[in-house]
Write an enzyme that holds these catalytic residues in place. Structure first.
Site, short mmCIF file in Angstrom:
data_model
loop_
_atom_site.label_atom_id
_atom_site.label_comp_id
_atom_site.label_asym_id
_atom_site.label_seq_id
_atom_site.Cartn_x
_atom_site.Cartn_y
_atom_site.Cartn_z
N THR A 194 0.91 -1.38 -0.09
CA THR A 194 0.07 -0.17 0.10
C THR A 194 0.61 1.25 0.10
O THR A 194 0.42 2.74 -0.08
CB THR A 194 -0.96 0.02 1.45
N LYS A 195 2.14 1.14 0.14
CA LYS A 195 2.89 2.47 0.38
C LYS A 195 3.42 3.21 -1.12
O LYS A 195 2.96 2.45 -2.13
CB LYS A 195 4.39 2.01 0.83
#
Ligand SMILES: *Cc1c(COP(=O)(O)O)cnc(C)c1O
Length: 396
Positions: A194-195
């Site tokens: 998700t980064k």
């Protein structure tokens, strides 16, 4: 406006919009395939390339690639040489990994509340929490917003404390011309799914000292004196010796292949997230929610999380009902984070109580992170805007 789906209306979307889904391009796939075909999957040339590319992007002297940001934090704590009884100060509003890394290194985490506007660790309260046992400060650049690094570095030099920056949200973050992760002794980054830059999993440590970088490399691979690349390379067999109490925290080439490609798009992705950010700010201006504070002058926000606060007294709907209603509209959201003091393990272990960290507790109970991935199309963004507005109006 139509009734919210949770109250019986038709959802805004037919398909579920997954929060934080990664944007994978053909070039990422090609590089992974090329890595597989090369026959070299483990720690090798692509990891070395990723370290070079990342340190160039950050303007750092040394970068050591590892298996996660959690590993990066843990190794940094070990490299600082923490002893049992040592205290490490961090924010109450962070992911549990920040705190766990301190504990795994044998030290005691000490929580400090956040500034309610920036949601970052409050430097005034850091100073109040310093004792004769304090050894380090772990600021987290929350959501991608730079911490007050001027005050924090000043505190660290006055009290001889080490700084380990948790930059999991802060790849693109800057503070008065300096990049996040280069203020402290160590800067720790994440390439989790998700980064902002993803490799599926992965982490990086930035450090100024060649000695620290060399130690981190050894610690990341069992404490062995030579890494597998040189050991199994074309130079013939090399003996290794275990020279330190190490871990299995190395990044592998299969992962670095994705990381290198993703990093090429870091700036264009940042621009896209800024666009989505501005669209949300504009669209939600008149809603009864708290929006992210303006970006502080002289800083660059990484736009990792767009958070809104749902105060039931103002909206007529609780945060958790809001989350359910959003999901019923087929829009996924996140919660970053319940205050660390809300978790039973930490309460048992350290005696932390939510009421002692008022701002973090309130934010943790009211916050919702909306989708901000570059994977979102303009019409996905419209759907998020429509769903949020409809849910809130539905409870007016
Ligand atoms: C994601 C995250 C981590 C952990 O990163 P991993 O790479 O998943 O280990 C640590 N701190 C913060 C603030 C994070 O958001």
């Amino acid at each position: 406006m139509e009734r919210p789906a949770i109250l019986g209306g038709t959802p805004v979307r037919d398909t579920f919009l997954v929060f934080g889904s990664p944007a994978i391009e053909e070039s990422d796939i090609r590089e992974v395939v090329a890595c597989l075909r090369s026959g070299w999957l483990g720690t090798g040339p692509r990891v070395a390339q990723f370290e070079r590319d990342f340190s160039r992007y950050k303007g750092a002297t040394h970068a050591v690639a590892v298996s996660s940001c959690t590993a990066a934090l843990h190794l940094s704590m070990v490299a600082v040489g923490l002893q049992p009884g040592d205290e490490v100060i961090t924010t109450a509003l962070t992911f549990c990994a920040t705190c766990n890394a301190i504990a795994h290194a044998g030290a005691t985490p000490v929580l400090v509340d956040v500034d309610p506007v920036t949601m970052n660790i409050d430097p005034v309260q850091i100073e109040r929490s310093i004792t004769s046992r304090t050894r380090a400060i772990v600021p987290v650049h929350f959501a991608g917003r730079a911490c007050e690094m001027g005050l924090i570095t000043e505190l660290s030099s006055r009290h001889e404390l080490r700084i380990i920056e948790d930059c999991a949200h802060a790849i693109e973050t800057e503070h008065h011309g300096r990049k996040a992760g280069t203020f402290g002794d160590f800067g720790c980054f994440s390439f989790y799914v998700t980064k902002n830059v993803t490799a599926g999993e992965g982490g990086m440590v930035l450090t100024r000292s060649e000695e620290d970088a060399a130690r981190l490399k050894v610690l990341a691979l069992h404490g062995m004196s030579k890494d597998a690349w040189t050991r199994f390379g074309d130079e013939g067999y090399k003996h290794y010796r275990v020279v330190d109490g190490g871990f299995k925290y190395n990044m592998i080439d299969l992962v670095a292949a994705i990381g290198c490609e993703q990093l090429l798009r870091v700036e264009q992705n940042w621009l896209r997230r800024e666009q989505i950010w501005q669209r949300y700010l504009e669209a939600f201006r008149d809603l009864p929610v708290v929006l992210p504070a303006a970006v502080e002058p002289g800083t660059r926000h990484a736009y990792h999380l767009f958070t809104i606060l749902i105060d039931e007294a103002r909206t007529g709907v609780s945060r958790d009902t809001f989350l359910e209603a959003l999901a019923a509209e087929n829009v996924g959201a996140g919660v970053h984070y319940p205050s660390l003091a809300e978790h039973p393990y930490y309460q048992d272990q350290y005696g932390w109580r939510p009421e002692d960290y008022r701002e973090a507790t309130q934010i943790g109970r009211q916050t919702v992170s909306l989708p901000l991935s570059v994977k979102l199309s303009d019409s996905d963004v419209d759907d998020v805007v429509c769903a949020v507005s409809r849910v809130l109006h539905g409870y007016e």
